[in-house]
Design a protein around this motif. Structure first.
Motif, PDB file in Angstrom:
ATOM      1  N   GLN A  86       0.822  -1.204   0.000  1.00 32.22           N
ATOM      2  CA  GLN A  86       0.000   0.000   0.000  1.00 32.22           C
ATOM      3  C   GLN A  86       0.860   1.260   0.000  1.00 32.22           C
ATOM      4  O   GLN A  86       0.525   2.248  -0.662  1.00 32.22           O
ATOM      5  CB  GLN A  86      -0.935  -0.005   1.212  1.00 32.22           C
ATOM      6  N   MET A  87       1.964   1.239   0.724  1.00 39.51           N
ATOM      7  CA  MET A  87       2.865   2.401   0.727  1.00 39.51           C
ATOM      8  C   MET A  87       3.473   2.598  -0.665  1.00 39.51           C
ATOM      9  O   MET A  87       3.656   3.737  -1.116  1.00 39.51           O
ATOM     10  CB  MET A  87       3.959   2.231   1.779  1.00 39.51           C
ATOM     11  N   THR A  88       3.783   1.508  -1.344  1.00 38.63           N
ATOM     12  CA  THR A  88       4.295   1.615  -2.716  1.00 38.63           C
ATOM     13  C   THR A  88       3.232   2.229  -3.623  1.00 38.63           C
ATOM     14  O   THR A  88       3.537   3.107  -4.449  1.00 38.63           O
ATOM     15  CB  THR A  88       4.707   0.229  -3.234  1.00 38.63           C
ATOM     16  N   ASP A  89       1.980   1.784  -3.465  1.00 39.53           N
ATOM     17  CA  ASP A  89       0.884   2.364  -4.257  1.00 39.53           C
ATOM     18  C   ASP A  89       0.716   3.853  -3.954  1.00 39.53           C
ATOM     19  O   ASP A  89       0.505   4.664  -4.864  1.00 39.53           O
ATOM     20  CB  ASP A  89      -0.432   1.628  -3.984  1.00 39.53           C
ATOM     21  N   ILE A  90       0.796   4.219  -2.669  1.00 35.18           N
ATOM     22  CA  ILE A  90       0.673   5.631  -2.289  1.00 35.18           C
ATOM     23  C   ILE A  90       1.802   6.439  -2.916  1.00 35.18           C
ATOM     24  O   ILE A  90       1.584   7.553  -3.424  1.00 35.18           O
ATOM     25  CB  ILE A  90       0.666   5.775  -0.750  1.00 35.18           C
ATOM     26  N   ASN A  91       3.009   5.883  -2.911  1.00 39.97           N
ATOM     27  CA  ASN A  91       4.154   6.575  -3.508  1.00 39.97           C
ATOM     28  C   ASN A  91       3.926   6.796  -4.994  1.00 39.97           C
ATOM     29  O   ASN A  91       4.177   7.896  -5.518  1.00 39.97           O
ATOM     30  CB  ASN A  91       5.425   5.766  -3.252  1.00 39.97           C
ATOM     31  N   ASN A  92       3.438   5.763  -5.691  1.00 44.23           N
ATOM     32  CA  ASN A  92       3.169   5.906  -7.133  1.00 44.23           C
ATOM     33  C   ASN A  92       2.059   6.927  -7.375  1.00 44.23           C
ATOM     34  O   ASN A  92       2.141   7.740  -8.298  1.00 44.23           O
ATOM     35  CB  ASN A  92       2.792   4.554  -7.733  1.00 44.23           C
ATOM     36  N   THR A  93       1.024   6.890  -6.543  1.00 50.56           N
ATOM     37  CA  THR A  93      -0.074   7.846  -6.685  1.00 50.56           C
ATOM     38  C   THR A  93       0.418   9.274  -6.464  1.00 50.56           C
ATOM     39  O   THR A  93       0.033  10.200  -7.185  1.00 50.56           O
ATOM     40  CB  THR A  93      -1.198   7.502  -5.687  1.00 50.56           C
ATOM     41  N   MET A  94       1.266   9.448  -5.465  1.00 50.99           N
ATOM     42  CA  MET A  94       1.822  10.786  -5.202  1.00 50.99           C
ATOM     43  C   MET A  94       2.673  11.265  -6.385  1.00 50.99           C
ATOM     44  O   MET A  94       2.645  12.450  -6.722  1.00 50.99           O
ATOM     45  CB  MET A  94       2.649  10.765  -3.917  1.00 50.99           C
ATOM     46  N   ARG A  95       3.411  10.350  -6.989  1.00 51.86           N
ATOM     47  CA  ARG A  95       4.220  10.726  -8.147  1.00 51.86           C
ATOM     48  C   ARG A  95       3.316  11.186  -9.293  1.00 51.86           C
ATOM     49  O   ARG A  95       3.571  12.211  -9.937  1.00 51.86           O
ATOM     50  CB  ARG A  95       5.077   9.527  -8.590  1.00 51.86           C
ATOM     51  N   VAL A  96       2.216  10.444  -9.550  1.00 49.46           N
ATOM     52  CA  VAL A  96       1.268  10.824 -10.603  1.00 49.46           C
ATOM     53  C   VAL A  96       0.625  12.165 -10.258  1.00 49.46           C
ATOM     54  O   VAL A  96       0.483  13.047 -11.124  1.00 49.46           O
ATOM     55  CB  VAL A  96       0.201   9.717 -10.782  1.00 49.46           C
ATOM     56  N   MET A  97       0.248  12.336  -8.978  1.00 48.12           N
ATOM     57  CA  MET A  97      -0.351  13.614  -8.562  1.00 48.12           C
ATOM     58  C   MET A  97       0.625  14.766  -8.769  1.00 48.12           C
ATOM     59  O   MET A  97       0.217  15.857  -9.196  1.00 48.12           O
ATOM     60  CB  MET A  97      -0.761  13.548  -7.085  1.00 48.12           C
ATOM     61  N   ASN A  98       1.885  14.542  -8.493  1.00 52.50           N
ATOM     62  CA  ASN A  98       2.897  15.578  -8.680  1.00 52.50           C
ATOM     63  C   ASN A  98       2.978  15.976 -10.157  1.00 52.50           C
ATOM     64  O   ASN A  98       3.056  17.171 -10.483  1.00 52.50           O
ATOM     65  CB  ASN A  98       4.243  15.084  -8.163  1.00 52.50           C
ATOM     66  N   GLU A  99       2.951  14.978 -11.036  1.00 52.11           N
ATOM     67  CA  GLU A  99       2.999  15.278 -12.476  1.00 52.11           C
ATOM     68  C   GLU A  99       1.744  16.043 -12.907  1.00 52.11           C
ATOM     69  O   GLU A  99       1.824  16.985 -13.701  1.00 52.11           O
ATOM     70  CB  GLU A  99       3.134  13.977 -13.258  1.00 52.11           C
ATOM     71  N   GLU A 100       0.571  15.617 -12.363  1.00 49.71           N
ATOM     72  CA  GLU A 100      -0.673  16.285 -12.736  1.00 49.71           C
ATOM     73  C   GLU A 100      -0.709  17.719 -12.209  1.00 49.71           C
ATOM     74  O   GLU A 100      -1.240  18.617 -12.878  1.00 49.71           O
ATOM     75  CB  GLU A 100      -1.869  15.490 -12.219  1.00 49.71           C
ATOM     76  N   ALA A 102       1.875  19.596 -11.897  1.00 49.26           N
ATOM     77  CA  ALA A 102       2.740  20.353 -12.799  1.00 49.26           C
ATOM     78  C   ALA A 102       1.972  20.735 -14.071  1.00 49.26           C
ATOM     79  O   ALA A 102       2.085  21.870 -14.564  1.00 49.26           O
ATOM     80  CB  ALA A 102       3.986  19.544 -13.139  1.00 49.26           C
ATOM     81  N   VAL A 103       1.158  19.811 -14.594  1.00 44.08           N
ATOM     82  CA  VAL A 103       0.343  20.110 -15.776  1.00 44.08           C
ATOM     83  C   VAL A 103      -0.681  21.195 -15.438  1.00 44.08           C
ATOM     84  O   VAL A 103      -0.893  22.134 -16.213  1.00 44.08           O
ATOM     85  CB  VAL A 103      -0.360  18.821 -16.288  1.00 44.08           C
ATOM     86  N   ILE A 104      -1.297  21.082 -14.265  1.00 43.70           N
ATOM     87  CA  ILE A 104      -2.285  22.087 -13.842  1.00 43.70           C
ATOM     88  C   ILE A 104      -1.613  23.453 -13.717  1.00 43.70           C
ATOM     89  O   ILE A 104      -2.188  24.482 -14.099  1.00 43.70           O
ATOM     90  CB  ILE A 104      -2.949  21.667 -12.524  1.00 43.70           C
ATOM     91  N   ALA A 105      -0.380  23.478 -13.190  1.00 41.41           N
ATOM     92  CA  ALA A 105       0.340  24.751 -13.061  1.00 41.41           C
ATOM     93  C   ALA A 105       0.594  25.361 -14.438  1.00 41.41           C
ATOM     94  O   ALA A 105       0.433  26.577 -14.628  1.00 41.41           O
ATOM     95  CB  ALA A 105       1.657  24.539 -12.323  1.00 41.41           C
ATOM     96  N   GLY A 106       0.956  24.511 -15.421  1.00 45.48           N
ATOM     97  CA  GLY A 106       1.146  25.015 -16.782  1.00 45.48           C
ATOM     98  C   GLY A 106      -0.152  25.550 -17.359  1.00 45.48           C
ATOM     99  O   GLY A 106      -0.177  26.611 -17.988  1.00 45.48           O
ATOM    100  N   ASN A 107      -1.250  24.813 -17.124  1.00 45.68           N
ATOM    101  CA  ASN A 107      -2.547  25.275 -17.620  1.00 45.68           C
ATOM    102  C   ASN A 107      -2.967  26.573 -16.932  1.00 45.68           C
ATOM    103  O   ASN A 107      -3.593  27.434 -17.545  1.00 45.68           O
ATOM    104  CB  ASN A 107      -3.617  24.202 -17.393  1.00 45.68           C
TER     105      ASN A 107
END
Length: 173
Positions: A86-100, A102-107
């Motif tokens: 579950q911690m690995t899943d949370i880490n991956n989710t946080m990484r995806v959220m971080n990328e999103e 960044a996209v939101i900041a660009g938008n």
């Protein structure tokens, strides 16, 4: 001799009485010490027996705890593995959220530029509408007075006089 033997006899008897009293005192001390020794021996035996019983109970409880821990250790290990996943899943989710984010900041920067353009366009439109308002006011001043005079001859209007126009151009603050 008789006096002398009587006196020897009294002296021996006195010494015997003194020896007998000393032996009674010694007996009393020995018996008291023997009684204290027996009492202390019984108390020591009770303490050793109690300590042995307590250590035996402690050993049994430790054995039971070991069995419980051994029995539940696989469950605990399973839960820990699940938490790791579950911690690995949370880490991956946080990484995806971080990328999103960044996209939101660009938008958001693009939206900021678009809103700035809309603000400028709105200012231009406000200026144009102000010009139209001024032209309409001027037209009303130039045409309103003659029309007011013509309305006096129109049977379908009230005969109160010329049409009132706007008080003047509006300038936004």
């Amino acid at each position: 001799m008789s006096d002398e033997s009587n006196s020897d006899f009294n002296r021996v008897r006195d010494e015997a009485d003194k020896a007998d009293a000393r032996s009674r005192r010694v007996e009393l001390i020995v018996y008291a010490a023997l009684l204290a020794f027996v009492v202390l021996a019984i108390y020591g035996f009770w303490l050793i027996t109690s300590l042995t019983r307590d250590v035996s109970q402690l050993t049994q409880e430790i054995a039971q705890m070991t069995q419980v821990v051994d029995r539940d250790m696989s469950t605990i290990a399973g839960h820990m593995a699940s938490m790791d996943h579950q911690m690995t899943d949370i880490n991956n989710t946080m990484r995806v959220m971080n990328e999103e984010v960044a996209v939101i900041a660009g938008n958001t920067r693009s939206m900021d530029a678009n809103i700035g353009s809309m603000t400028r366009d709105t200012s231009v439109m406000a200026g144009a509408i102000t010009g139209m308002q001024q032209d309409m006011w001027s037209l009303n001043r130039n045409v309103g007075a003659p029309m007011g005079m013509m309305n006096m001859f129109n049977p379908f209007t009230d005969q109160s006089g010329p049409v009132r126009g706007s008080p003047g151009p509006y300038y936004p603050r």
